[in-house]
Design an enzyme around this catalytic site. Structure first.
Site, PDB file in Angstrom:
ATOM      1  N   LYS A   1       3.023  -2.950  -6.334  1.00 40.49           N
ATOM      2  CA  LYS A   1       1.990  -3.338  -5.377  1.00 40.49           C
ATOM      3  C   LYS A   1       1.596  -4.790  -5.682  1.00 40.49           C
ATOM      4  CE  LYS A   1      -1.724  -1.537  -8.195  1.00 40.49           C
ATOM      5  NZ  LYS A   1      -2.506  -0.377  -8.520  1.00 40.49           N
TER       6      LYS A   1
ATOM      7  N   ASN B   1      -4.552   0.647   7.253  1.00 44.76           N
ATOM      8  CA  ASN B   1      -5.156   0.630   5.924  1.00 44.76           C
ATOM      9  C   ASN B   1      -5.908  -0.670   5.704  1.00 44.76           C
ATOM     10  OD1 ASN B   1      -4.013  -1.132   3.513  1.00 44.76           O
ATOM     11  ND2 ASN B   1      -2.304  -0.758   4.912  1.00 44.76           N
TER      12      ASN B   1
ATOM     13  N   CYS C   1      -0.584 -10.615   3.840  1.00 43.51           N
ATOM     14  CA  CYS C   1      -1.461  -9.457   3.917  1.00 43.51           C
ATOM     15  C   CYS C   1      -2.630  -9.707   4.863  1.00 43.51           C
ATOM     16  CB  CYS C   1      -1.987  -9.092   2.542  1.00 43.51           C
ATOM     17  SG  CYS C   1      -2.964  -7.602   2.616  1.00 43.51           S
TER      18      CYS C   1
ATOM     19  N   THR D   1       2.125  -5.215   7.401  1.00 44.82           N
ATOM     20  CA  THR D   1       1.327  -4.502   8.404  1.00 44.82           C
ATOM     21  C   THR D   1       0.774  -5.464   9.464  1.00 44.82           C
ATOM     22  OG1 THR D   1      -0.595  -4.713   6.982  1.00 44.82           O
ATOM     23  CG2 THR D   1       0.660  -2.669   6.821  1.00 44.82           C
TER      24      THR D   1
ATOM     25  N   ILE E   1       8.687  -6.203   7.954  1.00 51.31           N
ATOM     26  CA  ILE E   1       7.412  -6.787   8.283  1.00 51.31           C
ATOM     27  C   ILE E   1       6.315  -6.161   7.421  1.00 51.31           C
ATOM     28  CG2 ILE E   1       8.052  -7.278  10.654  1.00 51.31           C
ATOM     29  CD1 ILE E   1       6.354  -4.984  11.633  1.00 51.31           C
TER      30      ILE E   1
ATOM     31  N   GLY F   1       9.342  -1.320   8.156  1.00 51.99           N
ATOM     32  CA  GLY F   1       8.378  -1.077   9.234  1.00 51.99           C
ATOM     33  C   GLY F   1       8.721   0.214   9.937  1.00 51.99           C
TER      34      GLY F   1
ATOM     35  N   GLY G   1       8.006   2.622   3.515  1.00 49.60           N
ATOM     36  CA  GLY G   1       6.600   2.500   3.131  1.00 49.60           C
ATOM     37  C   GLY G   1       5.810   3.746   3.445  1.00 49.60           C
TER      38      GLY G   1
HETATM   39  C1  LIG Z   1      -1.462   1.836   2.033  1.00 50.77           C
HETATM   40  C2  LIG Z   1      -0.607   0.597   2.103  1.00 50.77           C
HETATM   41  C3  LIG Z   1      -0.718  -0.355   1.089  1.00 50.77           C
HETATM   42  C4  LIG Z   1       0.070  -1.518   1.150  1.00 50.77           C
HETATM   43  N1  LIG Z   1      -0.042  -2.437   0.142  1.00 50.77           N
HETATM   44  C5  LIG Z   1       0.727  -3.549   0.169  1.00 50.77           C
HETATM   45  C6  LIG Z   1       0.660  -4.486  -0.899  1.00 50.77           C
HETATM   46  O1  LIG Z   1      -0.051  -4.319  -1.898  1.00 50.77           O
HETATM   47  N2  LIG Z   1       1.437  -5.607  -0.794  1.00 50.77           N
HETATM   48  C7  LIG Z   1       2.289  -5.831   0.266  1.00 50.77           C
HETATM   49  O2  LIG Z   1       2.979  -6.853   0.292  1.00 50.77           O
HETATM   50  N3  LIG Z   1       2.394  -4.926   1.268  1.00 50.77           N
HETATM   51  C8  LIG Z   1       1.630  -3.808   1.248  1.00 50.77           C
HETATM   52  N4  LIG Z   1       1.746  -2.875   2.260  1.00 50.77           N
HETATM   53  C9  LIG Z   1       2.709  -3.109   3.369  1.00 50.77           C
HETATM   54  C10 LIG Z   1       4.024  -2.338   3.158  1.00 50.77           C
HETATM   55  O3  LIG Z   1       4.699  -2.761   1.996  1.00 50.77           O
HETATM   56  C11 LIG Z   1       4.960  -2.517   4.386  1.00 50.77           C
HETATM   57  O4  LIG Z   1       5.254  -3.882   4.553  1.00 50.77           O
HETATM   58  C12 LIG Z   1       4.343  -1.997   5.684  1.00 50.77           C
HETATM   59  O5  LIG Z   1       3.548  -0.855   5.458  1.00 50.77           O
HETATM   60  C13 LIG Z   1       5.401  -1.674   6.758  1.00 50.77           C
HETATM   61  O6  LIG Z   1       6.254  -0.637   6.348  1.00 50.77           O
HETATM   62  P1  LIG Z   1       6.004   0.928   6.724  1.00 50.77           P
HETATM   63  O7  LIG Z   1       5.707   0.986   8.193  1.00 50.77           O
HETATM   64  O8  LIG Z   1       7.260   1.620   6.326  1.00 50.77           O
HETATM   65  O9  LIG Z   1       4.820   1.378   5.922  1.00 50.77           O
HETATM   66  C14 LIG Z   1       0.972  -1.722   2.230  1.00 50.77           C
HETATM   67  C15 LIG Z   1       1.075  -0.728   3.227  1.00 50.77           C
HETATM   68  C16 LIG Z   1       0.301   0.414   3.178  1.00 50.77           C
HETATM   69  C17 LIG Z   1       0.446   1.456   4.261  1.00 50.77           C
END
Ligand SMILES: Cc1cc2nc3c(=O)[nH]c(=O)nc-3n(C[C@H](O)[C@H](O)[C@H](O)COP(=O)(O)O)c2cc1C
Length: 312
Positions: A45, A69, A130, A192, A190, A242, A264
């Site tokens: 993270k 989130n 972020c 979020t 990508i 994503g 993710g």
């Molecule tokens: C609960 C949560 C915490 C996340 N924390 C981070 C983080 O600390 N650093 C980061 O670069 N991305 C963070 N992300 C983004 C994810 O790494 C990812 O880029 C994003 O969720 C898209 O992928 P997904 O749709 O498969 O979740 C977080 C996403 C979620 C849902």
């Protein structure tokens, strides 16, 4: 084995930063987790220079087809990471990628220098995207400011630098081009997408942080378009993510130009999703290879018909 920036990966599926807590999972599932680790590399993270408490609750909103989130990057800070987390993460059976973020170039430089000096770390991912924290978005949304950041930090480490791009930018491919020009070894996308939910009865934002980041199935089509757009403009490897929940989803990101795919939000629903997708992807590729003539560039031509790239 797959070569990703000089790192050998057993398969193309890694985790998205912040979505799989390997230390807590090991506590919960014991050393069995190490034998069947769900990812071919582990992405930590985001860590920041100083400890962060994160955003006030509530931190999650379940949207119709995804998750918003507003966690706010709680972490122990650089010193806490090096002392407590790194020794545990170094025991994982896969290469470790440490994700860092700073509010100034000087902060990012300190993080990159300190993390880059650690032999346990295979690569560094720079989170410039972020949407929960103002500073990251500003750096990653603009090619010039990202280029300046890269010029400051690139000379500080010989380790691969992966720039995690923000989807909340007018031209994500232009930012990727700037990252590549300044020595990034890969880009990931990508992150979020900035989003909001109102509390019942319209009494203000639901999330303690006001807004948050949307992830999961809702953003998969956006991810596909952005990965395709970036793949047309850079030659460095891309980590696509994503909304990936199945091998088909992963295959689509690979088809439009990703080298590696991150899972993710799906890991919250199924902690073994990484392995499930990696295994199914293998069978999918074996089953389809004799009859699938489409190569990556053909796939790109087919998918990205609305590209604004002047070279096309
Ligand atoms: C609960 C949560 C915490 C996340 N924390 C981070 C983080 O600390 N650093 C980061 O670069 N991305 C963070 N992300 C983004 C994810 O790494 C990812 O880029 C994003 O969720 C898209 O992928 P997904 O749709 O498969 O979740 C977080 C996403 C979620 C849902």
């Amino acid at each position: 084995m797959l070569d990703f920036c000089g790192i050998a990966l057993a398969h193309p599926i890694v985790n998205g930063s912040g979505t799989f807590d390997a230390i807590a999972a090991r506590r919960a599932f014991g050393d069995e987790l190490l034998d069947a680790f769900p990812f071919s590399a582990f992405v930590s993270k985001t860590i920041t220079l100083r400890p962060r408490a994160g955003n006030p609750p509530p931190r999650l909103w379940e949207a119709q087809t995804g998750l918003i989130n507003s966690i706010g990057l709680p972490n122990r800070g650089l010193r806490g990471y090096l002392e407590h987390d790194l020794p545990e993460l170094a025991r994982l059976p896969v290469p470790l990628i440490t994700n860092v973020m700073g509010s100034t170039e000087a902060e990012v430089a300190e993080l990159v220098e300190a993390i880059g000096a650690r032999p346990e770390v295979a690569a560094i991912e720079l989170n410039v995207s972020c949407p929960n924290v103002r500073t990251g978005l500003d750096i990653g949304a603009n090619p010039e400011s990202l280029a300046a950041l890269m010029r400051a930090v690139r000379p500080l480490t010989g380790k691969p630098l992966i720039v995690k791009l923000t989807p909340n930018s007018a031209d994500v491919a232009a930012v990727a081009v700037a990252a590549e020009a300044e020595g990034a070894d890969a880009v990931s996308l990508i992150n979020t997408i900035r989003a909001m939910a109102l509390a019942p009865a319209g009494s203000g934002p639901w999330l303690g942080g006001g807004t948050g980041g949307l992830s999961g199935p809702a953003i998969r089509a956006v991810a596909l378009a952005q990965v395709a757009a970036v793949a047309r403009r850079v030659a460095i490897p891309i980590v696509g993510m994503g909304g990936v929940a199945t091998a088909e989803h992963a295959k689509h990101l690979l088809l439009v130009g990703a080298t590696v795919v991150a899972v993710g939000t799906e890991s919250f629903r199924d902690p073994a999703a990484g392995n499930r997708i990696a295994e199914a992807l293998k069978s999918l590729q074996i089953a389809e290879s004799p009859s699938t003539p489409m190569n990556e560039s053909e796939a790109l031509v087919e998918v990205d018909v609305n590209s604004s790239n002047p070279r096309n």
